[in-house]
Design a protein around this motif. Sequence first.
Motif, PDB file in Angstrom:
ATOM      1  N   PHE A  30       0.819  -1.207   0.000  1.00  6.25           N
ATOM      2  CA  PHE A  30       0.000   0.000   0.000  1.00  6.25           C
ATOM      3  C   PHE A  30       0.856   1.262   0.000  1.00  6.25           C
ATOM      4  N   PHE A  31       1.924   1.254   0.790  1.00  9.63           N
ATOM      5  CA  PHE A  31       2.751   2.455   0.942  1.00  9.63           C
ATOM      6  C   PHE A  31       3.645   2.709  -0.262  1.00  9.63           C
ATOM      7  N   VAL A  32       4.079   1.656  -0.923  1.00  7.85           N
ATOM      8  CA  VAL A  32       4.965   1.871  -2.061  1.00  7.85           C
ATOM      9  C   VAL A  32       4.236   2.660  -3.150  1.00  7.85           C
ATOM     10  N   TYR A  33       2.916   2.499  -3.200  1.00  4.26           N
ATOM     11  CA  TYR A  33       2.122   3.284  -4.144  1.00  4.26           C
ATOM     12  C   TYR A  33       2.095   4.757  -3.720  1.00  4.26           C
ATOM     13  N   GLY A  34       1.946   5.011  -2.419  1.00  5.76           N
ATOM     14  CA  GLY A  34       1.922   6.389  -1.940  1.00  5.76           C
ATOM     15  C   GLY A  34       3.218   7.128  -2.240  1.00  5.76           C
ATOM     16  N   SER A  73     -13.269  -4.392   3.904  1.00  6.23           N
ATOM     17  CA  SER A  73     -13.544  -4.805   5.289  1.00  6.23           C
ATOM     18  C   SER A  73     -14.912  -5.452   5.407  1.00  6.23           C
ATOM     19  N   ILE A  74     -15.873  -4.997   4.598  1.00  4.91           N
ATOM     20  CA  ILE A  74     -17.197  -5.632   4.599  1.00  4.91           C
ATOM     21  C   ILE A  74     -17.116  -7.039   4.019  1.00  4.91           C
ATOM     22  N   LEU A  75     -16.431  -7.158   2.871  1.00  2.00           N
ATOM     23  CA  LEU A  75     -16.298  -8.464   2.216  1.00  2.00           C
ATOM     24  C   LEU A  75     -15.544  -9.459   3.096  1.00  2.00           C
ATOM     25  N   LEU A  89      -6.806 -13.925   6.322  1.00  2.00           N
ATOM     26  CA  LEU A  89      -5.383 -13.615   6.298  1.00  2.00           C
ATOM     27  C   LEU A  89      -4.731 -14.059   4.995  1.00  2.00           C
ATOM     28  N   ILE A  90      -5.146 -15.190   4.469  1.00  2.09           N
ATOM     29  CA  ILE A  90      -4.540 -15.726   3.251  1.00  2.09           C
ATOM     30  C   ILE A  90      -5.073 -15.008   2.012  1.00  2.09           C
ATOM     31  N   ALA A  91      -6.392 -14.869   1.920  1.00  2.02           N
ATOM     32  CA  ALA A  91      -6.997 -14.280   0.724  1.00  2.02           C
ATOM     33  C   ALA A  91      -6.625 -12.806   0.557  1.00  2.02           C
ATOM     34  N   SER A  92      -6.614 -12.047   1.645  1.00  6.43           N
ATOM     35  CA  SER A  92      -6.304 -10.619   1.544  1.00  6.43           C
ATOM     36  C   SER A  92      -4.857 -10.392   1.111  1.00  6.43           C
ATOM     37  N   LEU A  93      -3.943 -11.190   1.623  1.00  5.91           N
ATOM     38  CA  LEU A  93      -2.535 -11.050   1.256  1.00  5.91           C
ATOM     39  C   LEU A  93      -2.323 -11.390  -0.214  1.00  5.91           C
ATOM     40  N   LEU A  94      -2.973 -12.434  -0.687  1.00  3.70           N
ATOM     41  CA  LEU A  94      -2.834 -12.836  -2.088  1.00  3.70           C
ATOM     42  C   LEU A  94      -3.375 -11.752  -3.018  1.00  3.70           C
ATOM     43  N   LEU A  95      -4.543 -11.195  -2.690  1.00  2.26           N
ATOM     44  CA  LEU A  95      -5.159 -10.177  -3.530  1.00  2.26           C
ATOM     45  C   LEU A  95      -4.297  -8.921  -3.618  1.00  2.26           C
ATOM     46  N   THR A  96      -3.816  -8.451  -2.484  1.00 10.80           N
ATOM     47  CA  THR A  96      -3.010  -7.233  -2.472  1.00 10.80           C
ATOM     48  C   THR A  96      -1.680  -7.439  -3.187  1.00 10.80           C
ATOM     49  N   LEU A 129      -9.052  -3.124  -1.543  1.00 16.75           N
ATOM     50  CA  LEU A 129      -9.921  -4.223  -1.120  1.00 16.75           C
ATOM     51  C   LEU A 129      -9.157  -5.216  -0.250  1.00 16.75           C
ATOM     52  N   GLY A 130      -7.968  -5.596  -0.717  1.00 11.91           N
ATOM     53  CA  GLY A 130      -7.174  -6.561   0.039  1.00 11.91           C
ATOM     54  C   GLY A 130      -6.751  -6.031   1.395  1.00 11.91           C
ATOM     55  N   LEU A 131      -6.306  -4.787   1.440  1.00  6.83           N
ATOM     56  CA  LEU A 131      -5.856  -4.223   2.710  1.00  6.83           C
ATOM     57  C   LEU A 131      -7.015  -4.010   3.665  1.00  6.83           C
ATOM     58  N   GLY A 132      -8.204  -3.762   3.115  1.00  7.83           N
ATOM     59  CA  GLY A 132      -9.377  -3.609   3.963  1.00  7.83           C
ATOM     60  C   GLY A 132      -9.691  -4.861   4.752  1.00  7.83           C
TER      61      GLY A 132
END
Length: 439
Positions: A30-34, A73-75, A89-96, A129-132
């Motif tokens: 997330f931060f590397v984009y910022g 966060s809702i999803l 924990l697994i799905a969010s890391l993969l997506l991001t 979405l992933g970080l949420g």
Amino acid sequence: MQRDRSQSSPSMFRLAAASLAGTAIEFYDFFVYGTAAALVLGPLFFPTVSPLIGTLAAFGTFGVGFLARPLGSILFGHIGDRHGRRPVLIASLLLTGVATVAVGLVPTYDSIGIAAPVLLLVLRFVQGLGLGGEWGGAVLLTAEHAPAHRRVLWSSFPQVGPSVGFVLANGLTLTLSATLTEAQFLSWGWRVPFWAAGLLAAAGLLLRTQLSETPAFQELAANETRASLPLAEIVRGHWRLVLLTAGGLAAGYAVFYTVTTWSLAYATEQLHVDRTVMLACIMVAVAASGVATPLVALLGDRYGRRPLCLIGCTVVVVWMVPLVALLQTGRPVLMLAGFVVAMLAFTTMFAVTGAYLPELYEPRVRCTGAAVGYNLAGVLGGALTPIVATAASQGDGPPWGVAGYLTGIALLSLGCFALLPDTRPTAAAPGPATEYATA
């Protein structure tokens, strides 16, 4: 009893390490984009507009990630409350991770025209979405395993992750910036940190596949007391809590992204401070925040969660004018002093939130409620701040409008925290903090 304690300690260390590693990797993404938005995305993806409009447009794509985070966060909150914290924990890391690597592959405007910023926008949304989903799963992994008297300490490890991720992202960018020519950095050097996200995500996935489910969710599943529609229960019964936590944490987000994103663009473009100097100053301040996090967490276990949040907000209120004055000097030592104090104020609030927010909700809706409040705060304090601050800092003289904006957010947050209860567990006053599993 001695044997039980000795067995529980390695378990908590392992869980905390896995939680920290995951949040570090996801926030790195997330931060590397910022950092790229502050330095290169404007001229590379919005070259047909003025430098100011290009920077605002780049920060606009940056803000899209925050708008996606409540949806994530809702999803993922629904998945966490219905199917367990571990799948989140697994799905969010993969997506991001996939989205971040893809950003590093997007051709620039000169190559594919308007499709370039559109692709950037879509991938930033997927990142959000992933970080949420990441934060809720990571803090519940530690909070729902930890003993009540050390819940803030153990839950602070995921909160160290953003500092580690930021230092990794900016450290790699700083190294490339210092070793490459300007042409090389603009051509391909800025992409390298995005590509590196793939290796980090693979390592994180390997670590997280070995984790066990939390005791609190196992109990919910065994008793068939899981919420069928967690978001509906949150909206019906906990909407006030969500809004107060979002408003309370907004000041911390605003301070963090003022220091790490807006100040980088402002100092390099308007004060003409060297890029590597600014990156180094910001990295030191964020590293100080990471080191201070577990120390502040110990205070949260001893004195309560809300008192620390109130103190942090108060420091933000009184420090924003000095922060802008120190930044305006352009002198590294003075800028660093301003950044460090601001980041320590941020830490005083956010070191305790990994325990505080989950403790405010009952287990059946905890993943959704805590994550939605946390990520709505990101929209209020993180998405808008670089854009508003950039617009408010045009013209000659110090950008006092930025200080006024940040002070106003901090006053709002102070009022929200004043209306929230404290959740520190005590024998005399049991509450949500004492309801869920002890290790």
